[in-house]
Enzyme design. Sequence first.
Site, mmCIF file in Angstrom:
data_model
loop_
_atom_site.group_PDB
_atom_site.id
_atom_site.type_symbol
_atom_site.label_atom_id
_atom_site.label_comp_id
_atom_site.label_asym_id
_atom_site.label_seq_id
_atom_site.Cartn_x
_atom_site.Cartn_y
_atom_site.Cartn_z
ATOM 1 N N GLU A 33 16.809 33.004 17.754
ATOM 2 C CA GLU A 33 16.500 34.446 17.680
ATOM 3 C C GLU A 33 17.507 35.194 16.807
ATOM 4 O O GLU A 33 17.839 36.338 17.080
ATOM 5 C CB GLU A 33 16.424 35.072 19.080
ATOM 6 C CG GLU A 33 15.482 34.407 20.049
ATOM 7 C CD GLU A 33 14.052 34.319 19.540
ATOM 8 O OE1 GLU A 33 13.685 35.082 18.631
ATOM 9 O OE2 GLU A 33 13.307 33.452 20.020
ATOM 10 N N GLY A 34 17.980 34.555 15.770
ATOM 11 C CA GLY A 34 18.954 35.185 14.869
ATOM 12 C C GLY A 34 20.364 34.811 15.261
ATOM 13 O O GLY A 34 20.807 35.138 16.350
#
Lengths: 596, 596
Positions: B442-443
């Site tokens: 998620e980053g």
Amino acid sequence: MSSYSAPLRDIRFTLFDLLDVESSFARLGFDEAGRDLVDPMLDEAARFAGTVLAPLNKAGDEHGVRYDKDSGSVTTAPGFAEAYRQFTEGGWSGLSAPAEFGGMGLPHVVGMPLEEMINSANLAWGNFPLLSHGAANALQHHGEDWQREVFLGKLVTGEWTGTMCLTEPHCGTDLGLLKTRAEPAADGAYSITGTKIFITAGEHDLTPNIVHLVLARLPDAPAGSKGISLFVVPKFKVGRDGAVGERNAVRCGAVEHKMGIHGSATCVMNFDGAQGWLVGQPHRGLMAMFTMMNTARLGVGLQGLGLAERALQNALRYARERLQSRSLSGPKYPDRPADPIIVQPDVRRMLLTCKALVEGGRALGYHAGLQVDLAAHAGSEEERRQADDLLGFLTPIVKGCLTEWGVECTYHALQCFGGHGYIAEHGMEQLARDARITTLYEGTTGIQALDLMGRKTMQLQGAGLKVFLGMVQAFCEQQAGNAALAEFVGPLAEKAREWQGLTMAIAKRAAGDPEEIGAAAHDYLFYSGYMVLAYWWARSVAAAEASSQPQAFRDAKRETARFYFARILPRTLAHKAAIETGPAPLLALDEAAFDA
Amino acid sequence: MSSYSAPLRDIRFTLFDLLDVESSFARLGFDEAGRDLVDPMLDEAARFAGTVLAPLNKAGDEHGVRYDKDSGSVTTAPGFAEAYRQFTEGGWSGLSAPAEFGGMGLPHVVGMPLEEMINSANLAWGNFPLLSHGAANALQHHGEDWQREVFLGKLVTGEWTGTMCLTEPHCGTDLGLLKTRAEPAADGAYSITGTKIFITAGEHDLTPNIVHLVLARLPDAPAGSKGISLFVVPKFKVGRDGAVGERNAVRCGAVEHKMGIHGSATCVMNFDGAQGWLVGQPHRGLMAMFTMMNTARLGVGLQGLGLAERALQNALRYARERLQSRSLSGPKYPDRPADPIIVQPDVRRMLLTCKALVEGGRALGYHAGLQVDLAAHAGSEEERRQADDLLGFLTPIVKGCLTEWGVECTYHALQCFGGHGYIAEHGMEQLARDARITTLYEGTTGIQALDLMGRKTMQLQGAGLKVFLGMVQAFCEQQAGNAALAEFVGPLAEKAREWQGLTMAIAKRAAGDPEEIGAAAHDYLFYSGYMVLAYWWARSVAAAEASSQPQAFRDAKRETARFYFARILPRTLAHKAAIETGPAPLLALDEAAFDA
């Protein structure tokens, strides 16, 4: 799988340009250890590590060690035994052991690049020969003549391996609690009974015999750490004449399932009236143990360094290959679909942190190794004492900081891979898992911190620190007129004064409250580690400039030093501030209220 | 194996005493979400997490997921499917989803303790329902009516799960590079072809259907991130009338072998002309994706929190039980053979670091969750906008800092166990391995840092920071006359001014050199995270004093706050110093010279 190629240029720079080991060797009487011998040896070590050990690293992780409950035997991963055979046949085992015991008689510091390379290539494999050095050291310094004759040569050549049997289920740090018993038996031998855990290379299939050095209590032993004696307990009994006899009553009871170093055999060892021989004086085993332990601690420090080096190499390769997004200041490679991630400042932050800690750490580690040689062979007692003080001061920094930085660097390197770093096939997560043991065994980081702060700084009145600060001062004075070094020398001199002041302030407060020592220890360890590296980075720039290394290499040293002073050294600000708040914030909370 | 018991007292303190969510709920029209409903719900969630999920955690690690190549099917670990059945039957899936789509209609923030508990109990299991929320959000805000009718209810009840199919082998961070194609097909559908990797819960045996939300390019799509569209692609085709039809042409091609979260199915998903339906506008898929992503980022932040909480609980238990050595200021338990290690300042340093980061992090995370409710339901547009700004500002801090602190806390907690922490049976090393994914997916942390520094601070002119600084100022003014808070309020107010000044200085320099943003981002993220926590720790002391919590709890809040200000907040000194050196130390070294 991650790749590895020994960083020979930086290893040679560190040995010859930075530490100028050749001058020391000449003074110490190591007449043969010239560059003409060491250089090809490094090439050959790089070949062995890169082509024999490194390819087995992943298999060791996947296969692990296999324990057979019925026989108590341990089978190592495929290829491990053959690699060990090549290791001993190549004469690597006794590289820096005295020639009189079958070693090559080279300086200790010459063995450090070999250790580093082995650790980079295959840490789990490296654990099999690792503790033989410490066992040999203990026997050399504390054993009887016949023990040296019978055991030492075999350990030096690697024909047998050694272990350190210290930890028991209820005691690791506090060996005063240990319960293993030693009772007098026939022929001056002892009967050893007890259980030891976490015994590295306690059982394996690499050598026909294993020499256990075991801490145990004699029947009349006083309680606590002053009642511990050291015994040598071979897997197969060995007579005073060296004849190998029947199986001894020592057996591997289990191997541990661990986070990493799966290829290393971490054994539960059961001694059930095993025949052992006292090494050194009764009840003085802890002193002999420290002889082993200090060797092992430098070795574990190099484990952190080795893993960090391999992690960095792979992260650097990936950061150059992986195309993703554009530089914030505009495309750097407009002909490609995206820029390689190495253009990103944050990726460079991670890579440069690794580079600064690895190369600075190499100087720190090798320099400590050189003190082993100086402490043993320097011409004057004063010089030997200084080297010993310095070695004592540097050992917890090497063990504590190089291992924590190893964890940090494997962390950053994995992070450079993004999600791919978490997947087994790239090998980065194995490096991170393997690194995690190094801050735990041979004394946790907390124990190293207490050793530095309590023993080396308080009890020994900072003798080693004084020697080191003298080196810093001498360097700063020597470079005072060098404008090209001013950006490093100024801050270094200023921080060195701060370091001295901080140490004295802790000592003053500790005189009134012994809890100051424990409260300051962790942050003082890292404060000191970053200061030692600041010195080595400043000196690295000077040494690179004075060397015949290529311009790109010299540029890299200067820019990495700048990065270090700008981005890593400021960590000392946080450590200093934490130290200055003293023990109260740590001790005020009632034990029961932690989860009230 | 590590144990887990939900920290209900601190969860309730955070919700009701610190955040006073009841006042917000009343204002927002959540009339039913009173303490009489929430309190028993928390008890039941604690029971479900502690007795159903937590016991499966180790089995999930050991068993992992099994992939069958012939069928492309994935079998989850024993017990996972039954636990999922209990999860949906208990109504947990749709806790904070709107009632009109079959949810319980509770505030978002009420779901956060449930998420935290699930993550503590069994992170790998928690990944199966996790992304359903994001998928549901995307459909709710961007889908057509029939899509909502057909898919949304099933996702809300948990009858089906959802995925986010973003990453491809050559692109993760830079989705503009993605290659998966979507071509118009019959009936307004699209034919989706391409390969997605790292798809969490991409295939499993928990539900009869799986709803993939897939980013792909239409034939006329412009290059880069402005040519990406979002599609809904179910595992089994679903008609506009909701009828489930034949198997769609999407298939799991492999599952990844990972460092941790072995029980979570991380899949390679092959789309081979699969039937999909456009969600939202053509080429506007990235915006819809961010709807999913922001939900998921808060969720992943809570993963870090959950693991840190469990790690702390176990380290605390071990530190109380493990007898080893004596306190430096004399025996604390003279009747025992040694003192428990919790008397050691360095062990307390590790435990208190975890406690300060966990409890402070809980306030940070839940407060961010409350902004989701305020942004959606507050009475005035101004209030909704403020909440949205604040949420945008806090999201990268929650994701970036809570996950890195999760890694740090699982590190400290393992370290408290010494060598035993490295052994699988104690369960501490699993927590550390599981935590490692949270800073990547998620980053990565670097992406969160750029989001905070580049987008939320520079592009949006620090709108969210201003709201937060307003909260800090209001609190400091309100407490100005409170002598009991002065030790926290003074430093907090001073550091808040520093924060503001630092932000403005970066902005000024960035106007002249965009590389300043990337160079400052990482350190600015953590500087900000520690500042946010300083605010929450000061407020926690105030809230505890004003509460009816037991004295020991109030003492613990105060002493932990003191520890935080003394020992953790000084980390900002290093971050500030690093930021102020700007981009040069990061960018000067030539790419080729890194390993010159």
